[in-house]
Design an enzyme around this catalytic site. Structure first.
Site, PDB file in Angstrom:
ATOM      1  N   GLN A  11      30.000  43.543  38.293  1.00  0.00           N
ATOM      2  CA  GLN A  11      30.135  44.179  39.602  1.00  0.00           C
ATOM      3  C   GLN A  11      31.359  43.603  40.321  1.00  0.00           C
ATOM      4  OE1 GLN A  11      29.647  42.021  42.161  1.00  0.00           O
ATOM      5  NE2 GLN A  11      28.493  40.413  41.153  1.00  0.00           N
ATOM      6  N   SER A  22      32.305  41.677  46.292  1.00  0.00           N
ATOM      7  CA  SER A  22      32.824  40.722  47.263  1.00  0.00           C
ATOM      8  C   SER A  22      34.332  40.549  47.168  1.00  0.00           C
ATOM      9  CB  SER A  22      32.172  39.355  47.050  1.00  0.00           C
ATOM     10  OG  SER A  22      30.795  39.419  47.279  1.00  0.00           O
ATOM     11  N   SER A  29      30.072  38.640  38.903  1.00  0.00           N
ATOM     12  CA  SER A  29      29.183  38.056  37.888  1.00  0.00           C
ATOM     13  C   SER A  29      29.474  38.623  36.510  1.00  0.00           C
ATOM     14  CB  SER A  29      27.718  38.325  38.232  1.00  0.00           C
ATOM     15  OG  SER A  29      27.410  37.721  39.455  1.00  0.00           O
ATOM     16  N   GLU A  76      19.016  46.555  43.809  1.00  0.00           N
ATOM     17  CA  GLU A  76      19.243  45.141  43.550  1.00  0.00           C
ATOM     18  C   GLU A  76      18.220  44.277  44.281  1.00  0.00           C
ATOM     19  OE1 GLU A  76      23.190  43.936  44.607  1.00  0.00           O
ATOM     20  OE2 GLU A  76      23.166  42.233  43.255  1.00  0.00           O
ATOM     21  N   ASN A  80      20.076  35.709  52.023  1.00  0.00           N
ATOM     22  CA  ASN A  80      18.747  35.844  52.616  1.00  0.00           C
ATOM     23  C   ASN A  80      18.807  35.872  54.142  1.00  0.00           C
ATOM     24  OD1 ASN A  80      17.939  35.897  50.008  1.00  0.00           O
ATOM     25  ND2 ASN A  80      16.471  34.212  50.177  1.00  0.00           N
ATOM     26  N   GLU A  81      19.891  35.338  54.715  1.00  0.00           N
ATOM     27  CA  GLU A  81      20.042  35.445  56.169  1.00  0.00           C
ATOM     28  C   GLU A  81      20.289  36.906  56.568  1.00  0.00           C
ATOM     29  OE1 GLU A  81      21.400  32.978  54.314  1.00  0.00           O
ATOM     30  OE2 GLU A  81      19.943  31.543  55.087  1.00  0.00           O
TER      31      GLU A  81
END
Lengths: 328, 374
Positions: B124, B127, B159, B242, B354-355
């Protein structure tokens, strides 16, 4: 496989929610704590079928219906309803499993119909009988012996003002035999499952109340719910509750299988943690007002702390899970 | 309400039997190394030959048309058997669902069968150095040219890109548009002219991801997914996958939790670690049941997928931390638990930290007000 409540089960929950909303449980709880044991709500819960769930058809019940038990206990928790409801439901299973030679014919139809309030104790598992002074029957299950019991002293004060806990001593033996200890084990597991469901309902109601508070309470010129520090607390509370709920329904569906005690323990440990975290977050988000006796959410906060350790502590239930895995 | 799995037991038995006969007795090297990557690619071929690499896909693309329940059961058996990690998971779990939702028949026919067989492994490319949690700030561009697009800019934290064959990602195709508008979703070969791949060592030094430098990389029109300029909506359908069940199926955690219980016993069943071991097992079971709940729903889980992502990523870390604490002074030594631990540490960061997920849960599930942004 369809792991979701069916329409009838959802309707049962909705009906109880409506009934309990109308009953005004916070005021009821405060009156109950002061010793007013009015049975209007109890009778209404009986008419809605709550007490039939652990009593078999031949004695006027519909049980055992563990999924419906979870549905009902969740709603009772959501409204922080007072009274020995879980104890009476457990007594249904205990009396039924102890055999028809015992008190079944006399008590089960009355339990199922909502005419009997029953409390119970069992050495090593349930040390004191909840609301024994309000009960028509108090049971004492000790090994293979099932007795009626009477308060052996005044109520011990609980953090939850609605939980009036009495030491009891045996009065009259009702029946005895290996069936009693087997029935007591099943009754304990059903009660722990119902208690887990109560905790989930208590936690969910507190989360909803806290979200509403965070949307309306303003500080620094904005609703406090805009702040990430508050948002993340509430997101954590939701996550815990969302993943404890399927454990409770999963345990209900394993009733009758050898996995039932293990699955109940998994549900009780997770529900205790999730509800307790929700209570801490509710208290912190409400600030000082949440710390007051007169503010109603404090009834939910206190009941969660009490039920977290009732019907087995989280540590006891975790140990039971690992023991079951060794033998499984 | 029921948990009756009898209808899928024959499928479970078939998968279990095949895995028993085919899973390599000695574990392959880490898939984050060149040698391990090749071994895992070979394993994908073996899986595909038995039509087990993408069971939930339609048969025409190499799958079996398996139901969501069959897929969950496949995953349980797969990880219980200790089968190798899935080197093709980014393609299978992220790109393929996007192609099923937004791709053309031609794209599906070209891309999916070689993905299913492990012939083409996908990375992917989301970012960028200036666009992590704030993905809509991305600046790499796609410029319209005759017959296609030219890509320029830099992608990072890609990744598997160190050894993968192709990549998919979002590019800014309308320089005048801001934020979520004017983005286009494209696929490109990592070996194309103008692509430079610089592997990045992750926490333990293994080249698990890479930076991509793109200099006038040509992409033909047929490799644009969805409408140009509408890439954000296309990508968000992938992001839902995802964060939902597919990227980390319950089977992984059930198997890991069972191994944790065994490890704890083998090391003397330390009572000080008992609660954490039990908790990992309970949470893995909760995730399994939540999966059954999810596939029993008629509606889309939507933002609730964020609840899943927070839960499994934190469970994965806690489970592996507990394993390392059981191992005591040997925890720092190379081994499967350490590899799993290092892998787990990335979970709360990738696929939306997670934020960010907690913001999504608070605003879109609980209905709290959005932050007033300056």
């Amino acid at each position: 496989m369809r792991f979701a409540l069916d329409a009838e089960q959802r309707l049962f929950g909705d009906t109880l929610h409506e009934l309990l909303t109308g009953a005004g449980t916070p005021a009821l709880t405060r009156r109950w704590a002061a010793g007013d044991h009015d049975r209007t709500l109890w009778s209404a819960l009986g008419e809605a079928g709550v007490f039939t769930l652990t009593v078999p058809e031949r004695h006027g019940g519909t049980g055992p219906l563990p999924v419906e038990l979870v549905v009902a206990a969740h709603e009772l928790g959501r409204h922080a309803a007072p009274g020995p409801v879980v104890e009476t439901l457990a007594a249904g299973a205990l009396i039924d499993g102890s055999g028809d030679a015992g008190p079944a014919a006399e008590w089960l139809p009355r339990i199922a119909g909502g005419q009997a309030v029953v409390s119970l104790a069992s050495p090593g598992q349930v040390r004191r009988a909840l609301d024994a002074d309000a009960a028509d029957l108090v049971l004492l299950a000790d090994g293979e012996s099932l007795s009626s019991a009477a308060p052996a002293g005044p109520a011990v004060r609980s953090l939850d003002p609605a939980r009036r806990l009495f030491p009891v001593r045996a009065a009259e033996r009702l029946t005895a035999g290996p069936a009693v200890s087997r029935a007591a084990a099943t009754a304990y597991d059903l009660a722990a499952l119902a208690c887990a469901a109560q905790l989930l309902g208590l936690g969910r109601a507190l989360l909803d109340a806290t979200v509403e508070y965070a949307r309306t309470r303003r500080q620094f010129g904005r609703p406090i719910g805009e702040f990430q520090a508050v948002k993340h607390h509430l997101a954590n509370a939701l996550t815990g509750l969302e993943f404890a709920r399927p454990l409770a329904y999963g345990a209900a569906l394993s009733f009758g299988s050898p996995d039932f005690p293990r699955d109940v323990s998994a549900a009780k440990a997770a529900a205790s943690d999730a509800a307790y975290a929700a209570a801490r977050i509710a208290l912190q988000t409400h600030g000082a007002i949440g710390y007051t006796d007169e503010y109603d959410p404090s009834l939910w906060i206190r009941k969660i702390r009490a039920l977290r350790s009732a019907w087995g502590t989280p540590a006891e239930h975790r140990a039971r899970v690992l023991d079951a895995l060794r033998h499984g | 309400m029921d948990l009756d799995l009898s209808s899928v037991e024959p499928f479970r038995a078939e998968v279990r039997d095949w895995l028993r006969r085919n899973v390599p007795a000695t574990p392959s090297p880490s898939l984050e190394t060149e040698e391990g990557f090749a071994a895992h690619r070979e394993w994908e071929r073996t899986l595909a030959a038995a039509r087990l690499s993408v069971v939930s896909w339609p048969e025409e693309y190499g799958g079996r048309g398996a139901s969501p329940l069959e897929w969950l059961v496949f995953e349980e058996e797969y990880y219980a058997a200790g089968a190798p990690g899935r080197v093709s998971q980014n393609g299978i779990n992220l790109l393929a669902p996007t192609l099923f939702a937004h791709g053309t028949p031609d794209q599906r026919e070209r891309v999916l069968p070689p993905m299913a067989s492990g012939e083409v492994i996908w990375a992917q490319a989301w970012s960028e150095p200036g666009a992590g949690s704030d993905l809509a700030a991305l600046r790499a561009t796609a410029t319209r040219v005759d017959g296609g697009w030219r890509l320029n800019g830099q992608k990072t934290w890609s990744s598997r890109a160190a050894f993968a064959d192709r990549a998919f990602g979002l590019f800014r195709s309308d320089p005048a548009a801001e934020r979520h508008r004017g983005l286009t979703y494209l696929m490109f070969p990592l070996g194309a002219d103008g692509v430079t791949v610089r592997p990045i060592g992750r926490l333990d030094g293994k080249p698990a991801f890479a930076e991509l430098f793109l200099d006038e990389v040509f992409v033909p029109d047929r490799d644009v997914i969805g409408d140009p300029g509408r890439g954000w909506a296309v990508a968000m359908s992938t992001a839902g996958n995802e964060r939902g069940l597919t990227l980390r199926s319950p089977g992984r955690f059930l198997a890991a939790a069972d191994r944790l219980v065994t490890l704890w016993r083998a090391h003397g069943a330390d009572p000080l670690l008992r609660d954490r071991v039990a908790d990992a097992w309970i949470k893995a079971r909760a995730y399994r049941l939540k999966g059954f709940e999810t596939i029993s729903r008629a509606d889309d889980v939507g933002a609730e997928a964020s609840v899943n992502k927070v839960f499994w990523s934190e469970l994965d870390v806690e489970l592996h931390e507990t394993a390392l604490d059981i191992l005591g002074a040997d925890a720092e030594l190379d081994g499967d638990w350490l590899e799993g631990y290092v892998f787990s540490l990335a979970g709360p960061i990738y696929a939306g930290t997670n934020e960010i997920q907690r913001n999504v849960i608070a605003e879109r599930v609980l209905g709290l007000p959005r932050e007033t942004r300056r």
